[in-house]
Design a protein around this motif. Sequence first.
Motif, PDB file in Angstrom:
ATOM      1  N   PHE A   1      48.799  40.632  38.985  1.00  0.00           N
ATOM      2  CA  PHE A   1      47.935  40.130  37.911  1.00  0.00           C
ATOM      3  C   PHE A   1      48.154  40.931  36.623  1.00  0.00           C
ATOM      4  CE2 PHE A   1      43.384  39.635  36.220  1.00  0.00           C
ATOM      5  CZ  PHE A   1      43.691  38.438  35.592  1.00  0.00           C
TER       6      PHE A   1
ATOM      7  N   PHE B   1      41.993  46.766  32.239  1.00  0.00           N
ATOM      8  CA  PHE B   1      41.662  47.556  33.428  1.00  0.00           C
ATOM      9  C   PHE B   1      42.004  49.032  33.255  1.00  0.00           C
ATOM     10  CE2 PHE B   1      42.223  43.203  35.117  1.00  0.00           C
ATOM     11  CZ  PHE B   1      41.004  43.057  35.780  1.00  0.00           C
TER      12      PHE B   1
ATOM     13  N   THR C   1      39.182  51.177  34.451  1.00  0.00           N
ATOM     14  CA  THR C   1      38.519  50.686  35.672  1.00  0.00           C
ATOM     15  C   THR C   1      38.842  51.578  36.868  1.00  0.00           C
ATOM     16  OG1 THR C   1      38.594  48.424  34.815  1.00  0.00           O
ATOM     17  CG2 THR C   1      38.359  48.663  37.200  1.00  0.00           C
TER      18      THR C   1
ATOM     19  N   GLN D   1      37.187  48.429  42.266  1.00  0.00           N
ATOM     20  CA  GLN D   1      37.442  47.063  41.800  1.00  0.00           C
ATOM     21  C   GLN D   1      38.078  46.213  42.908  1.00  0.00           C
ATOM     22  OE1 GLN D   1      36.437  45.771  39.020  1.00  0.00           O
ATOM     23  NE2 GLN D   1      37.454  43.796  39.211  1.00  0.00           N
TER      24      GLN D   1
ATOM     25  N   LEU E   1      35.334  45.044  45.084  1.00  0.00           N
ATOM     26  CA  LEU E   1      34.532  44.001  44.439  1.00  0.00           C
ATOM     27  C   LEU E   1      35.274  42.671  44.473  1.00  0.00           C
ATOM     28  CD1 LEU E   1      33.239  46.131  41.436  1.00  0.00           C
ATOM     29  CD2 LEU E   1      31.830  45.164  43.278  1.00  0.00           C
TER      30      LEU E   1
ATOM     31  N   LEU F   1      28.950  35.747  38.233  1.00  0.00           N
ATOM     32  CA  LEU F   1      30.290  36.186  37.807  1.00  0.00           C
ATOM     33  C   LEU F   1      30.671  35.525  36.480  1.00  0.00           C
ATOM     34  CD1 LEU F   1      32.419  36.288  41.099  1.00  0.00           C
ATOM     35  CD2 LEU F   1      31.691  38.214  39.681  1.00  0.00           C
TER      36      LEU F   1
ATOM     37  N   SER G   1      29.050  37.649  33.839  1.00  0.00           N
ATOM     38  CA  SER G   1      29.660  38.966  33.573  1.00  0.00           C
ATOM     39  C   SER G   1      31.003  38.811  32.866  1.00  0.00           C
ATOM     40  CB  SER G   1      29.800  39.781  34.861  1.00  0.00           C
ATOM     41  OG  SER G   1      30.748  39.228  35.737  1.00  0.00           O
ATOM     42  N   HIS G   2      31.679  37.664  33.047  1.00  0.00           N
ATOM     43  CA  HIS G   2      33.004  37.464  32.455  1.00  0.00           C
ATOM     44  C   HIS G   2      32.966  36.692  31.125  1.00  0.00           C
ATOM     45  CE1 HIS G   2      34.171  38.769  36.463  1.00  0.00           C
ATOM     46  NE2 HIS G   2      35.432  38.801  36.115  1.00  0.00           N
TER      47      HIS G   2
ATOM     48  N   TYR H   1      32.669  40.607  29.719  1.00  0.00           N
ATOM     49  CA  TYR H   1      34.043  41.120  29.649  1.00  0.00           C
ATOM     50  C   TYR H   1      34.902  40.322  28.677  1.00  0.00           C
ATOM     51  CZ  TYR H   1      32.491  43.189  34.086  1.00  0.00           C
ATOM     52  OH  TYR H   1      31.783  43.837  35.072  1.00  0.00           O
TER      53      TYR H   1
ATOM     54  N   ILE I   1      36.508  37.278  28.841  1.00  0.00           N
ATOM     55  CA  ILE I   1      37.773  36.879  29.462  1.00  0.00           C
ATOM     56  C   ILE I   1      38.144  35.466  29.006  1.00  0.00           C
ATOM     57  CG2 ILE I   1      38.978  36.455  31.643  1.00  0.00           C
ATOM     58  CD1 ILE I   1      38.086  39.441  31.140  1.00  0.00           C
TER      59      ILE I   1
ATOM     60  N   TRP J   1      45.401  34.398  36.820  1.00  0.00           N
ATOM     61  CA  TRP J   1      44.685  35.021  37.945  1.00  0.00           C
ATOM     62  C   TRP J   1      45.014  34.278  39.248  1.00  0.00           C
ATOM     63  CZ3 TRP J   1      41.246  33.774  41.750  1.00  0.00           C
ATOM     64  CH2 TRP J   1      40.494  34.811  42.325  1.00  0.00           C
TER      65      TRP J   1
ATOM     66  N   ILE K   1      33.119  29.900  36.946  1.00  0.00           N
ATOM     67  CA  ILE K   1      33.232  31.191  36.247  1.00  0.00           C
ATOM     68  C   ILE K   1      33.857  30.978  34.866  1.00  0.00           C
ATOM     69  CG2 ILE K   1      34.203  33.529  36.366  1.00  0.00           C
ATOM     70  CD1 ILE K   1      34.269  33.198  39.455  1.00  0.00           C
TER      71      ILE K   1
HETATM   72  C1  HEM Z   1      35.012  42.487  37.220  1.00  0.00           C
HETATM   73  C2  HEM Z   1      35.795  38.774  40.217  1.00  0.00           C
HETATM   74  C3  HEM Z   1      38.749  36.759  36.934  1.00  0.00           C
HETATM   75  C4  HEM Z   1      38.666  40.882  34.447  1.00  0.00           C
HETATM   76  C5  HEM Z   1      34.933  41.622  38.288  1.00  0.00           C
HETATM   77  C6  HEM Z   1      34.071  41.796  39.445  1.00  0.00           C
HETATM   78  C7  HEM Z   1      34.310  40.777  40.287  1.00  0.00           C
HETATM   79  C8  HEM Z   1      35.316  39.934  39.672  1.00  0.00           C
HETATM   80  C9  HEM Z   1      33.660  40.488  41.647  1.00  0.00           C
HETATM   81  C10 HEM Z   1      33.045  42.912  39.658  1.00  0.00           C
HETATM   82  C11 HEM Z   1      31.628  42.389  39.491  1.00  0.00           C
HETATM   83  C12 HEM Z   1      31.251  42.152  38.051  1.00  0.00           C
HETATM   84  O1  HEM Z   1      31.479  43.061  37.221  1.00  0.00           O
HETATM   85  O2  HEM Z   1      30.712  41.077  37.757  1.00  0.00           O
HETATM   86  C13 HEM Z   1      36.623  37.876  39.557  1.00  0.00           C
HETATM   87  C14 HEM Z   1      36.994  36.573  40.069  1.00  0.00           C
HETATM   88  C15 HEM Z   1      37.815  36.005  39.133  1.00  0.00           C
HETATM   89  C16 HEM Z   1      37.963  36.956  38.052  1.00  0.00           C
HETATM   90  C17 HEM Z   1      36.536  35.980  41.404  1.00  0.00           C
HETATM   91  C18 HEM Z   1      38.495  34.651  39.136  1.00  0.00           C
HETATM   92  C19 HEM Z   1      37.870  33.517  39.403  1.00  0.00           C
HETATM   93  C20 HEM Z   1      39.036  37.716  36.004  1.00  0.00           C
HETATM   94  C21 HEM Z   1      40.032  37.580  34.972  1.00  0.00           C
HETATM   95  C22 HEM Z   1      40.049  38.742  34.295  1.00  0.00           C
HETATM   96  C23 HEM Z   1      39.023  39.615  34.877  1.00  0.00           C
HETATM   97  C24 HEM Z   1      40.898  36.331  34.713  1.00  0.00           C
HETATM   98  C25 HEM Z   1      40.975  39.040  33.145  1.00  0.00           C
HETATM   99  C26 HEM Z   1      41.435  40.233  32.802  1.00  0.00           C
HETATM  100  C27 HEM Z   1      37.632  41.633  34.951  1.00  0.00           C
HETATM  101  C28 HEM Z   1      37.202  42.903  34.361  1.00  0.00           C
HETATM  102  C29 HEM Z   1      36.151  43.373  35.166  1.00  0.00           C
HETATM  103  C30 HEM Z   1      35.954  42.382  36.225  1.00  0.00           C
HETATM  104  C31 HEM Z   1      37.797  43.567  33.100  1.00  0.00           C
HETATM  105  C32 HEM Z   1      35.365  44.682  34.985  1.00  0.00           C
HETATM  106  C33 HEM Z   1      36.211  45.856  35.410  1.00  0.00           C
HETATM  107  C34 HEM Z   1      35.492  47.183  35.212  1.00  0.00           C
HETATM  108  O3  HEM Z   1      34.352  47.345  35.725  1.00  0.00           O
HETATM  109  O4  HEM Z   1      36.067  48.071  34.544  1.00  0.00           O
HETATM  110  N1  HEM Z   1      35.673  40.486  38.458  1.00  0.00           N
HETATM  111  N2  HEM Z   1      37.223  38.072  38.343  1.00  0.00           N
HETATM  112  N3  HEM Z   1      38.440  38.951  35.920  1.00  0.00           N
HETATM  113  N4  HEM Z   1      36.865  41.358  36.040  1.00  0.00           N
HETATM  114 FE1  HEM Z   1      37.019  39.711  37.154  1.00  0.00          FE
END
Ligand code: HEM
Length: 130
Positions: free
Chosen positions: A28, A39, A42, A47, A50, A73, A76-77, A82, A84, A92, A126
């Motif tokens: 990724f 990241f 992070t 992570q 999670l 989620l 948060s995104h 975040y 995103i 992803w 999401i």
């Molecule tokens: C945090 C799942 C897509 C970036 C998280 C967390 C989960 C998660 C479970 C931790 C819980 C939270 O903070 O809410 C997913 C899933 C995705 C997805 C299931 C796809 C459907 C993405 C994408 C990005 C991304 C496309 C792009 C870069 C992040 C970041 C964090 C995060 C930056 C926080 C990291 C930190 O705490 O430093 N994601 N995510 N995620 N996700 Fe995703």
Amino acid sequence: MSKSDLVFQSYGRCCNRDEFFVDFYSYFMGSSDAIRQRFVNTDMPAQRHLLRAGILQLVLHARGMSDRKLKALGESHDRTGYNIPPEWYNLWLDALMTTVRKHDPEYTPDLDRAWRDALGPGIEIIRGAY
Ligand code: HEM
């Protein structure tokens, strides 16, 4: 067996592999420098745990679980979280499928399609929250 059963079992085989989540994040983050940048601060071992749960939420959603956890989620995104960009979710999913292909010994192109079909609606919850 239904498509969501096939995906559930495939995910079980993937979760048995210690390297699955390590490899997912290498693929990724390898897909763009901008993604890798997100990241840098992070705690990656945390992570990976999670994400293990997050993918399970997507798989269970395909099996009828409620939207609640995926909506959280989405929040948060979203742009106030975040921030995103929606177009990153394709990267992803492609990284996830590259990782499944590597780790599931029963991988086939049909199984790849079953995964993408099963996860699509949950990912849309999401992404759509953006
Ligand atoms: C945090 C799942 C897509 C970036 C998280 C967390 C989960 C998660 C479970 C931790 C819980 C939270 O903070 O809410 C997913 C899933 C995705 C997805 C299931 C796809 C459907 C993405 C994408 C990005 C991304 C496309 C792009 C870069 C992040 C970041 C964090 C995060 C930056 C926080 C990291 C930190 O705490 O430093 N994601 N995510 N995620 N996700 Fe995703």
